[in-house]
Design an enzyme around this catalytic site. Structure first.
Site, PDB file in Angstrom:
ATOM      1  N   GLY A  15       0.818  -1.217   0.000  1.00 59.09           N
ATOM      2  CA  GLY A  15       0.000   0.000   0.000  1.00 59.09           C
ATOM      3  C   GLY A  15       0.850   1.265   0.000  1.00 59.09           C
ATOM      4  O   GLY A  15       0.512   2.244   0.644  1.00 59.09           O
ATOM      5  N   ALA A  18       2.716   2.683  -5.263  1.00 55.33           N
ATOM      6  CA  ALA A  18       2.412   1.715  -6.330  1.00 55.33           C
ATOM      7  C   ALA A  18       1.083   1.014  -6.057  1.00 55.33           C
ATOM      8  O   ALA A  18       0.214   0.916  -6.936  1.00 55.33           O
ATOM      9  CB  ALA A  18       3.538   0.695  -6.453  1.00 55.33           C
ATOM     10  N   GLU A  51       8.819  12.076  -4.018  1.00 54.05           N
ATOM     11  CA  GLU A  51       8.019  13.290  -3.893  1.00 54.05           C
ATOM     12  C   GLU A  51       8.059  14.173  -5.131  1.00 54.05           C
ATOM     13  O   GLU A  51       7.377  15.178  -5.186  1.00 54.05           O
ATOM     14  CB  GLU A  51       8.509  14.079  -2.682  1.00 54.05           C
ATOM     15  CG  GLU A  51       8.496  13.222  -1.431  1.00 54.05           C
ATOM     16  CD  GLU A  51       8.693  13.998  -0.154  1.00 54.05           C
ATOM     17  OE1 GLU A  51       9.554  14.883  -0.138  1.00 54.05           O
ATOM     18  OE2 GLU A  51       7.974  13.712   0.815  1.00 54.05           O
ATOM     19  N   ALA A  52       8.896  13.809  -6.099  1.00 46.18           N
ATOM     20  CA  ALA A  52       8.969  14.612  -7.322  1.00 46.18           C
ATOM     21  C   ALA A  52       8.454  13.768  -8.479  1.00 46.18           C
ATOM     22  O   ALA A  52       8.708  12.571  -8.537  1.00 46.18           O
ATOM     23  CB  ALA A  52      10.407  15.034  -7.582  1.00 46.18           C
ATOM     24  N   LYS A  80       6.167  21.863 -10.527  1.00 41.53           N
ATOM     25  CA  LYS A  80       7.549  21.581 -10.946  1.00 41.53           C
ATOM     26  C   LYS A  80       7.681  21.822 -12.442  1.00 41.53           C
ATOM     27  O   LYS A  80       7.011  21.163 -13.234  1.00 41.53           O
ATOM     28  CB  LYS A  80       7.867  20.122 -10.590  1.00 41.53           C
ATOM     29  CG  LYS A  80       9.205  19.638 -11.122  1.00 41.53           C
ATOM     30  CD  LYS A  80       9.464  18.187 -10.737  1.00 41.53           C
ATOM     31  CE  LYS A  80      10.704  17.666 -11.432  1.00 41.53           C
ATOM     32  NZ  LYS A  80      10.912  16.223 -11.217  1.00 41.53           N
ATOM     33  N   ILE A 350       7.600   6.927 -10.210  1.00 43.78           N
ATOM     34  CA  ILE A 350       6.134   6.990 -10.157  1.00 43.78           C
ATOM     35  C   ILE A 350       5.582   6.929 -11.583  1.00 43.78           C
ATOM     36  O   ILE A 350       4.551   6.303 -11.839  1.00 43.78           O
ATOM     37  CB  ILE A 350       5.676   8.257  -9.394  1.00 43.78           C
ATOM     38  CG1 ILE A 350       6.082   8.110  -7.917  1.00 43.78           C
ATOM     39  CG2 ILE A 350       4.167   8.472  -9.518  1.00 43.78           C
ATOM     40  CD1 ILE A 350       5.880   9.345  -7.071  1.00 43.78           C
TER      41      ILE A 350
HETATM   42  C1  LIG Z   1      15.728   7.447  -2.160  1.00 44.89           C
HETATM   43  C2  LIG Z   1      14.545   7.368  -3.053  1.00 44.89           C
HETATM   44  C3  LIG Z   1      14.022   8.537  -3.615  1.00 44.89           C
HETATM   45  C4  LIG Z   1      12.928   8.463  -4.498  1.00 44.89           C
HETATM   46  N1  LIG Z   1      12.462   9.602  -5.094  1.00 44.89           N
HETATM   47  C5  LIG Z   1      11.505   9.507  -6.037  1.00 44.89           C
HETATM   48  C6  LIG Z   1      11.024  10.641  -6.712  1.00 44.89           C
HETATM   49  O1  LIG Z   1      11.408  11.764  -6.424  1.00 44.89           O
HETATM   50  N2  LIG Z   1      10.089  10.471  -7.666  1.00 44.89           N
HETATM   51  C7  LIG Z   1       9.606   9.245  -7.997  1.00 44.89           C
HETATM   52  O2  LIG Z   1       8.798   9.143  -8.916  1.00 44.89           O
HETATM   53  N3  LIG Z   1      10.000   8.159  -7.312  1.00 44.89           N
HETATM   54  C8  LIG Z   1      10.933   8.253  -6.363  1.00 44.89           C
HETATM   55  N4  LIG Z   1      11.325   7.148  -5.692  1.00 44.89           N
HETATM   56  C9  LIG Z   1      10.635   5.899  -5.908  1.00 44.89           C
HETATM   57  C10 LIG Z   1       9.320   5.926  -5.138  1.00 44.89           C
HETATM   58  O3  LIG Z   1       9.558   6.142  -3.782  1.00 44.89           O
HETATM   59  C11 LIG Z   1       8.604   4.622  -5.332  1.00 44.89           C
HETATM   60  O4  LIG Z   1       8.559   4.296  -6.679  1.00 44.89           O
HETATM   61  C12 LIG Z   1       7.199   4.725  -4.827  1.00 44.89           C
HETATM   62  O5  LIG Z   1       7.174   5.239  -3.536  1.00 44.89           O
HETATM   63  C13 LIG Z   1       6.528   3.403  -4.850  1.00 44.89           C
HETATM   64  O6  LIG Z   1       6.986   2.585  -3.831  1.00 44.89           O
HETATM   65  P1  LIG Z   1       6.277   1.204  -3.682  1.00 44.89           P
HETATM   66  O7  LIG Z   1       4.836   1.440  -3.460  1.00 44.89           O
HETATM   67  O8  LIG Z   1       6.687   0.337  -4.790  1.00 44.89           O
HETATM   68  O9  LIG Z   1       6.953   0.589  -2.361  1.00 44.89           O
HETATM   69  P2  LIG Z   1       6.785   0.964  -0.793  1.00 44.89           P
HETATM   70  O10 LIG Z   1       6.491   2.388  -0.582  1.00 44.89           O
HETATM   71  O11 LIG Z   1       8.001   0.386  -0.131  1.00 44.89           O
HETATM   72  O12 LIG Z   1       5.511   0.152  -0.341  1.00 44.89           O
HETATM   73  C14 LIG Z   1       5.564  -1.232  -0.075  1.00 44.89           C
HETATM   74  C15 LIG Z   1       4.253  -1.653   0.542  1.00 44.89           C
HETATM   75  O13 LIG Z   1       4.246  -3.066   0.699  1.00 44.89           O
HETATM   76  C16 LIG Z   1       3.837  -3.389   2.005  1.00 44.89           C
HETATM   77  N5  LIG Z   1       4.426  -4.670   2.367  1.00 44.89           N
HETATM   78  C17 LIG Z   1       5.705  -5.075   2.179  1.00 44.89           C
HETATM   79  N6  LIG Z   1       5.860  -6.329   2.668  1.00 44.89           N
HETATM   80  C18 LIG Z   1       4.655  -6.722   3.139  1.00 44.89           C
HETATM   81  C19 LIG Z   1       4.166  -7.886   3.772  1.00 44.89           C
HETATM   82  N7  LIG Z   1       4.960  -8.934   4.029  1.00 44.89           N
HETATM   83  N8  LIG Z   1       2.880  -7.933   4.140  1.00 44.89           N
HETATM   84  C20 LIG Z   1       2.033  -6.893   3.898  1.00 44.89           C
HETATM   85  N9  LIG Z   1       2.454  -5.735   3.304  1.00 44.89           N
HETATM   86  C21 LIG Z   1       3.739  -5.672   2.938  1.00 44.89           C
HETATM   87  C22 LIG Z   1       4.337  -2.234   2.861  1.00 44.89           C
HETATM   88  O14 LIG Z   1       3.647  -2.169   4.074  1.00 44.89           O
HETATM   89  C23 LIG Z   1       4.007  -1.070   1.930  1.00 44.89           C
HETATM   90  O15 LIG Z   1       2.650  -0.733   2.074  1.00 44.89           O
HETATM   91  C24 LIG Z   1      12.372   7.211  -4.784  1.00 44.89           C
HETATM   92  C25 LIG Z   1      12.865   6.057  -4.175  1.00 44.89           C
HETATM   93  C26 LIG Z   1      13.946   6.128  -3.324  1.00 44.89           C
HETATM   94  C27 LIG Z   1      14.466   4.874  -2.688  1.00 44.89           C
END
Ligand SMILES: Cc1cc2nc3c(=O)[nH]c(=O)nc-3n(C[C@H](O)[C@H](O)[C@H](O)COP(=O)(O)OP(=O)(O)OC[C@H]3O[C@@H](n4cnc5c(N)ncnc54)[C@H](O)[C@@H]3O)c2cc1C
Length: 503
Positions: A15, A18, A51-52, A80, A350
């Site tokens: 959650g 993505a 965040e961007a 932006k 994103i």
């Molecule tokens: C340093 C850094 C800077 C970034 N800056 C940017 C930016 O400026 N612009 C941009 O577009 N993108 C950026 N990104 C990428 C962006 O943060 C991610 O693409 C975006 O937040 C999506 O993350 P996610 O949802 O894939 O993963 P996460 O935010 O890690 O979410 C994972 C989810 O899975 C759940 N989960 C995991 N394991 C389990 C389990 N076993 N059981 C139940 N739930 C589970 C967690 O609770 C969470 O809800 C950056 C990334 C990093 C590392």
């Protein structure tokens, strides 16, 4: 028969941005009854950065019929126009990679070809002065076509993206998705069951013991890739030899002045530092290579270069740049960090989530998970991320910096063949060919190449068909229009205060 095979049960694990983007888009797309459930764990939490954005996010929000003002207020967003790169091409240099156009095409040739000739004659302004975005950004100006600007004015066409609080965006989309029937399940997935005959994911088991079955599983579990990697062992292509940063330290800081309408990226000795202005705070982070810089030094560098007081303890994040070998494997599609990660230099993660969702909806399978659809999805996803990868590598490789071992490595590393060809073509006579559907367009490549000192030795031969006087006249008129438009734009902070200030 056909109806029996239709998807009826989708399970999203994760959650973060993505997971909730996928949930919102699928809830919006499906009119026939489908159960969509999203599992997330508050104990595990999200990555908490990201965040961007790039301008494509506007199309995503529009497709969900999200009201822009409501959205910007809710996520405490700012606008932006592009990214300012400081100390990247060489120490002391700076340029803006702006969204939108540079000048305009003329007699079938792209604008920069005319600029190259005038530049060679020593009569041109900086390239950025011929683009609305790059001229407005450092002056702190912003306007959007959502105001009462006449539709024919260039001011109605400003290309922009957002900076936002990622946690608030996920919450916003959660409200949207839950209002459209998505069921959220709180808790931790501790096990994954695979079907014996074809290895499809059958169900996931929660810590509570509950089993959740599905036809299609969307892995949004972040770097761990709970389904796509831990359960399905899909494999990962590691690109750290090209994109060597593998850690980031992030910290929010107090706002000390008006919000700037751009992200700033400042190159440091073994990586770079971001600065992202939001309405209520500034997001900061230092992305670096742990082979060249110890964590403590990276944290000190970050904290010594904040505009205002740090508002939290710095957080360390570790990653490996690269991509999952198959982003769709059997009945599992990985989105977000579970599908791979290019570092955040051009804010593309994103966007990749958004395009993965659009591709999934385009190629929506039935329960049989057609191999042909999977192959097509995976080929397109690989092509897209690889072309963005090359664009990011360009920033590191095309530099005159040699002041640290890190920059020496980047300058001398071997690069992918397609990127090498692009640089060679551009260096000769400013030519650039966009490869089919790749995300970054000509203007992006030109701005970064020129900004990083890849200056062509020549220009397109047909530019000489314009007499020197006509060339100067054309360039001066473009510059004049841009300058007048920038003068007419309000300050970014004043625009926010007037139209979309958060409560
Ligand atoms: C340093 C850094 C800077 C970034 N800056 C940017 C930016 O400026 N612009 C941009 O577009 N993108 C950026 N990104 C990428 C962006 O943060 C991610 O693409 C975006 O937040 C999506 O993350 P996610 O949802 O894939 O993963 P996460 O935010 O890690 O979410 C994972 C989810 O899975 C759940 N989960 C995991 N394991 C389990 C389990 N076993 N059981 C139940 N739930 C589970 C967690 O609770 C969470 O809800 C950056 C990334 C990093 C590392």
């Amino acid at each position: 028969m056909i109806h029996d095979a239709r998807l009826s049960n989708i399970v999203i694990v994760g959650g973060g941005s993505a997971g909730w983007m996928a949930a919102a888009a699928l809830a919006h797309a499906f009119e026939f009854p489908v159960t969509i459930r999203l599992i997330e764990s508050e104990d595990i939490g999200t990555v908490g950065v990201g965040e961007a954005t790039v301008p494509h996010l506007r199309a995503f929000n529009e497709s969900l019929r999200i009201d822009e003002v409501d959205f910007v207020r809710a996520v405490r967003g700012t606008f932006k126009l592009g990214i300012q790169f400081v100390d990247w091409g060489s120490i002391g240099s700076r340029y803006v990679h702006g969204f939108g156009t540079i000048g305009h095409d003329f007699r079938g040739l792209p604008f920069h070809q005319y600029w190259l000739k005038l530049h060679a004659l020593g009569k041109a302004q900086e390239l950025g002065e011929y683009s609305l975005n790059t001229a407005a950004a450092p002056r702190g100006k912003f306007i959007s076509g959502a105001t009462d600007v006449p539709a024919a004015s260039p001011l109605a066409q400003v290309a922009y993206a957002y900076h936002f609080d990622a946690g608030l965006y996920a919450q916003y989309l959660r409200r949207y998705a839950e209002a459209r029937g998505v069921k959220r399940i709180e808790g931790e997935v501790v096990d994954v069951q695979l079907r014996g005959d074809d290895g499809f994911i059958e169900s996931v088991t929660m810590k509570s013991g509950a089993r959740i079955a599905g036809d299609l599983f969307i892995d949004c579990s972040g770097f761990r890739g709970l389904l796509i990697e831990q359960a399905l062992k899909t494999g990962y292509d590691d690109w750290s030899h090209w994109l060597p940063c593998d850690r980031a330290i992030a910290v929010p800081s107090e706002r000390t002045g008006p919000a700037t309408p751009y992200t700033r990226s400042t190159a440091r000795t073994a990586g770079w530092q971001w600065r992202i202005p939001l309405q209520h705070r500034v997001g900061n982070g230092h992305v670096y290579s742990s082979s060249y810089l110890p964590d403590q030094e990276a944290a000190d560098t970050l904290l010594n270069h904040l505009d205002g007081r740090a508002l939290a303890e710095p957080r360390l994040l570790k990653f490996t740049t690269g991509r999952r070998r198959r982003m769709w494997n059997r009945n599992c599609v990985a989105l977000g960090l579970a599908s791979g990660f290019l570092e955040p230099l051009e804010s593309t993660s994103i966007y990749l989530i958004q395009s993965g969702i659009a591709r999934l909806i385009q190629m929506l399978p039935d329960k049989h998970m057609s191999e042909a659809l999977q192959d097509r999805y995976n080929a397109e996803a690989a092509f897209e991320i690889e072309r963005i990868r090359d664009f990011l590598i360009l920033h590191y490789h095309a530099t005159r910096r040699r002041d640290s071992e890190f920059w020496k490595y980047c300058a001398h590393m071997s690069i992918p063949a397609e990127l090498d060809e692009k640089i060679r073509l551009f260096r000769e006579s400013g030519r650039f060919y966009r490869n089919a559907e790749e995300m970054f367009a000509l203007t992006s490549w030109v701005q970064v190449m020129v900004g990083q000192h890849v200056l062509p030795q020549g220009y397109h031969p047909l530019v000489d068909q314009l007499s020197p006087d006509k060339l100067r006249e054309f360039m001066a008129s473009v510059h004049g229009v841009i300058a007048n438009c920038v003068d007419a734009m309000p300050m970014h902070q004043a625009f926010i205060d007037r139209y979309c200030k958060a409560a």
